[in-house]
Design an enzyme around this catalytic site. Structure first.
Site, PDB file in Angstrom:
ATOM      1  N   HIS A  96       4.015   4.022  12.115  1.00 12.36           N
ATOM      2  CA  HIS A  96       3.287   4.648  12.814  1.00 12.36           C
ATOM      3  C   HIS A  96       3.677   5.535  13.898  1.00 12.36           C
ATOM      4  O   HIS A  96       3.091   6.303  14.509  1.00 12.36           O
ATOM      5  CB  HIS A  96       1.873   3.295  12.925  1.00 12.36           C
ATOM      6  CG  HIS A  96       1.054   2.493  12.595  1.00 12.36           C
ATOM      7  ND1 HIS A  96      -0.329   2.278  12.346  1.00 12.36           N
ATOM      8  CD2 HIS A  96       1.831   2.127  11.568  1.00 12.36           C
ATOM      9  CE1 HIS A  96      -0.250   1.151  11.806  1.00 12.36           C
ATOM     10  NE2 HIS A  96       0.699   1.343  10.802  1.00 12.36           N
ATOM     11  N   HIS A 152       1.087  -1.526   0.140  1.00 14.75           N
ATOM     12  CA  HIS A 152      -0.023  -0.021  -0.075  1.00 14.75           C
ATOM     13  C   HIS A 152       0.930   1.468  -0.273  1.00 14.75           C
ATOM     14  O   HIS A 152       1.726   1.421   0.471  1.00 14.75           O
ATOM     15  CB  HIS A 152      -0.995   0.168   0.950  1.00 14.75           C
ATOM     16  CG  HIS A 152      -0.001   0.203   2.829  1.00 14.75           C
ATOM     17  ND1 HIS A 152      -0.106   1.370   3.403  1.00 14.75           N
ATOM     18  CD2 HIS A 152      -0.239  -1.031   3.597  1.00 14.75           C
ATOM     19  CE1 HIS A 152       0.350   1.040   4.203  1.00 14.75           C
ATOM     20  NE2 HIS A 152       0.246  -0.370   4.511  1.00 14.75           N
ATOM     21  N   GLU A 194      -5.185   1.654   3.066  1.00 12.68           N
ATOM     22  CA  GLU A 194      -5.095   0.180   4.319  1.00 12.68           C
ATOM     23  C   GLU A 194      -4.557   1.181   5.676  1.00 12.68           C
ATOM     24  O   GLU A 194      -4.932   0.683   6.761  1.00 12.68           O
ATOM     25  CB  GLU A 194      -3.875   0.056   4.247  1.00 12.68           C
ATOM     26  CG  GLU A 194      -3.805  -1.116   4.752  1.00 12.68           C
ATOM     27  CD  GLU A 194      -3.283  -1.350   6.164  1.00 12.68           C
ATOM     28  OE1 GLU A 194      -2.881  -2.101   6.822  1.00 12.68           O
ATOM     29  OE2 GLU A 194      -2.584  -0.072   6.249  1.00 12.68           O
ATOM     30  N   GLU A 195      -4.137   2.455   5.858  1.00 14.80           N
ATOM     31  CA  GLU A 195      -4.022   2.592   7.055  1.00 14.80           C
ATOM     32  C   GLU A 195      -5.148   3.837   7.711  1.00 14.80           C
ATOM     33  O   GLU A 195      -5.657   3.519   8.819  1.00 14.80           O
ATOM     34  CB  GLU A 195      -2.659   4.365   6.979  1.00 14.80           C
ATOM     35  CG  GLU A 195      -1.049   3.688   6.541  1.00 14.80           C
ATOM     36  CD  GLU A 195      -1.485   2.029   7.546  1.00 14.80           C
ATOM     37  OE1 GLU A 195      -1.627   1.930   8.467  1.00 14.80           O
ATOM     38  OE2 GLU A 195       0.716   2.076   7.279  1.00 14.80           O
ATOM     39  N   ASP A 234      -0.115   4.291   0.847  1.00 19.59           N
ATOM     40  CA  ASP A 234      -1.094   5.559   2.035  1.00 19.59           C
ATOM     41  C   ASP A 234       0.017   4.968   2.935  1.00 19.59           C
ATOM     42  O   ASP A 234       0.257   4.265   3.245  1.00 19.59           O
ATOM     43  CB  ASP A 234      -2.216   5.817   2.420  1.00 19.59           C
ATOM     44  CG  ASP A 234      -2.764   4.221   3.131  1.00 19.59           C
ATOM     45  OD1 ASP A 234      -2.322   2.806   2.353  1.00 19.59           O
ATOM     46  OD2 ASP A 234      -3.452   4.078   4.108  1.00 19.59           O
ATOM     47  N   ASP A 276       6.898   1.561   6.047  1.00 20.46           N
ATOM     48  CA  ASP A 276       5.452   1.185   6.294  1.00 20.46           C
ATOM     49  C   ASP A 276       4.591   1.860   4.929  1.00 20.46           C
ATOM     50  O   ASP A 276       4.248   2.871   5.193  1.00 20.46           O
ATOM     51  CB  ASP A 276       4.812   0.953   7.353  1.00 20.46           C
ATOM     52  CG  ASP A 276       3.043   0.994   8.071  1.00 20.46           C
ATOM     53  OD1 ASP A 276       2.613  -0.089   6.738  1.00 20.46           O
ATOM     54  OD2 ASP A 276       2.471   1.109   8.908  1.00 20.46           O
TER      55      ASP A 276
END
Length: 448
Positions: A418, A88, A152-153, A90, A121
């Site tokens: 994150h 992904h 996705e996030e 995003d 990520d």
């Protein structure tokens, strides 16, 4: 090895790729960043994969408004297996930019790592795919399909809704879900277990408005105190999650997570205890855990000598394989309602749920990947759990029940995904690109 040398020779290109990708703040939340940034990232991914043989690559609109990059690269052999590559583009928002040691959207080398939001990520995994395919060149003996999603996030389910009605577009014998990573730098791993989750907001109301704490305190019910009392029942003195009705005695049988390594990876302050009466692996991957994500209440600065009439908290409950999200949601609701003191009014709103996932490990793709990882890293592949949730894995499993799903990637504990100061070790991009290239060669051979 010739293939290893090819990957090494491509690492400057990989750095350029990641520099360009990280510079695009593709946070899929229009309240925080313009949607044009995600559109830029999608176009970058589309153009990049077109250069490695995905001539039909295109942008596909999904139900949440995000765009997925989809495409295919046939090898010309109708009997060859098909592999779907996933990632992904995003990213999470940078959070507190003052906590970053480097600019979050500028790839910056510090020591032996590359820093920037999305560096691991999951833009690092996009670059891993590209590097593996460039290393193989025209010699790719399997049919390839591609899907790189853009939300996705945010967890808004764009690709999850896209897959079932477009099943033939992405159908494959093996799906490489590249959004996880290794046990540590240099320690190759397959993620075989994902926890599911329940996100909800609990609101407490005790008074019509604020009241002077001197005139009314002691008799008037305090919504914030009631909420704190409710939240305190979610863990016992050892830190075990204690939601009534949820079993919390599971044990992990795969690779252990040494406690001292976890302390270092998590940045646990000196003197603080690790939670729970199980091993670190048990607590992370085999048992439920509840986290208080946020509380709405008066801040310290600006607060008055007044009783709080209303308060609310956002909770995240992670659940291991074997626990259904609807059962966990019901248990958490009932637990909170039963724990509410003093007759305060409680409302609970569910934001999202996701099912746990457990991968099969007895197929030819798994064996081929284990061999590829051992050849690339010089040590056997470990098996890990993942505390995070990837709801798409369950959609893939339900839509393609005969396909093997393999979870892997360039992320590892030091990546701090994150969080501020996310980073990637470039050796992980190189080694995992080599793993993917070796796997594609080995997997084709198993199907002949």
């Amino acid at each position: 090895m010739e293939l290893r040398d090819r990957v090494a020779g491509l690492m400057e290109q990989a750095r350029t790729d990641l520099t360009e990708l990280v510079a695009i703040p593709s946070v899929a939340d229009p309240r925080q960043y313009p949607p044009e940034e995600c559109a830029r990232a999608a176009k970058w991914v589309l153009d990049a994969f077109a250069t490695v043989g995905f001539a039909d690559a295109r942008l596909a609109e999904t139900a949440d408004g995000s765009q997925a990059v989809v495409g295919s690269r046939p090898c010309g052999d109708p009997d060859a297996p098909t592999v779907l590559l996933y990632a992904h583009y995003d990213v999470q928002p940078p959070l507190n930019e003052e906590a970053w040691r480097t600019p979050p959207f500028a790839l910056t080398e510090v020591g032996d790592r590359w820093y920037g939001r999305g560096s691991a990520d999951c833009k690092g995994n996009i670059v891993m795919h590209l590097t593996a395919l460039r290393a193989l060149g025209a010699d790719i003996p399997v049919n390839l399909k591609l899907v790189v999603e853009g939300s996705e996030e945010q967890g808004t389910g764009g690709l999850e809704a896209f897959v079932p009605p477009n099943a033939d577009l992405l159908r494959a014998d093996t799906i490489l879900v590249c959004d996880t990573g290794n046990a540590a730098v240099g320690v190759p791993a397959a993620t075989v277990s994902l926890r599911g989750m329940v996100n909800l907001v609990v609101s407490v109301e005790a008074l019509a408005s604020e009241l002077h704490s001197g005139m009314f305190g002691g008799a008037a019910p305090d919504a914030l105190a009631a909420l704190v009392a409710m939240l305190a029942t979610l863990r016992d003195g050892a830190g075990n999650t204690t939601v009534s009705g949820l079993d919390n005695t599971g044990t992990w049988t795969g690779e252990p997570y040494p406690a001292e390594q976890f302390r270092s990876d998590a940045g646990v302050v000196e003197g603080a205890a690790l939670l729970g009466d199980g091993t670190v692996s048990d607590m992370l991957w085999a048992r439920s855990s509840v986290t208080i994500l946020g509380i709405d209440c008066p801040p310290v600065v600006g607060s008055a000598a007044a009783i709080t009439p209303k308060a609310r908290a956002r909770l995240n409950l992670r659940i291991p394989p074997g626990t259904a999200p609807e059962e966990a949601e019901k248990a958490l609701r009932e637990h909170l309602l039963a724990a509410a003191p003093w007759g305060v009014h409680v409302t609970i709103d569910t934001e999202a749920t996701g099912s746990p996932f457990h991968a099969a490990t007895d197929g030819p793709a798994y064996a081929a990947m284990a061999a590829a990882m051992e050849e690339a890293y010089g040590r056997p592949m470990a098996t890990l759990g993942q505390g995070g949730s990837i709801p798409l894995c369950n959609v893939f499993a339900e839509t393609y029940p005969d396909a093997e799903l393999f979870l892997m990637g360039v992320e590892e504990p030091q990546a701090l995904i994150h969080a501020p100061n996310e980073s990637v070790d470039p050796s992980e991009i190189a080694n995992m690109a080599l793993v993917e290239a070796l796997f594609l060669q080995r997997y084709a051979a198993t199907r002949r």
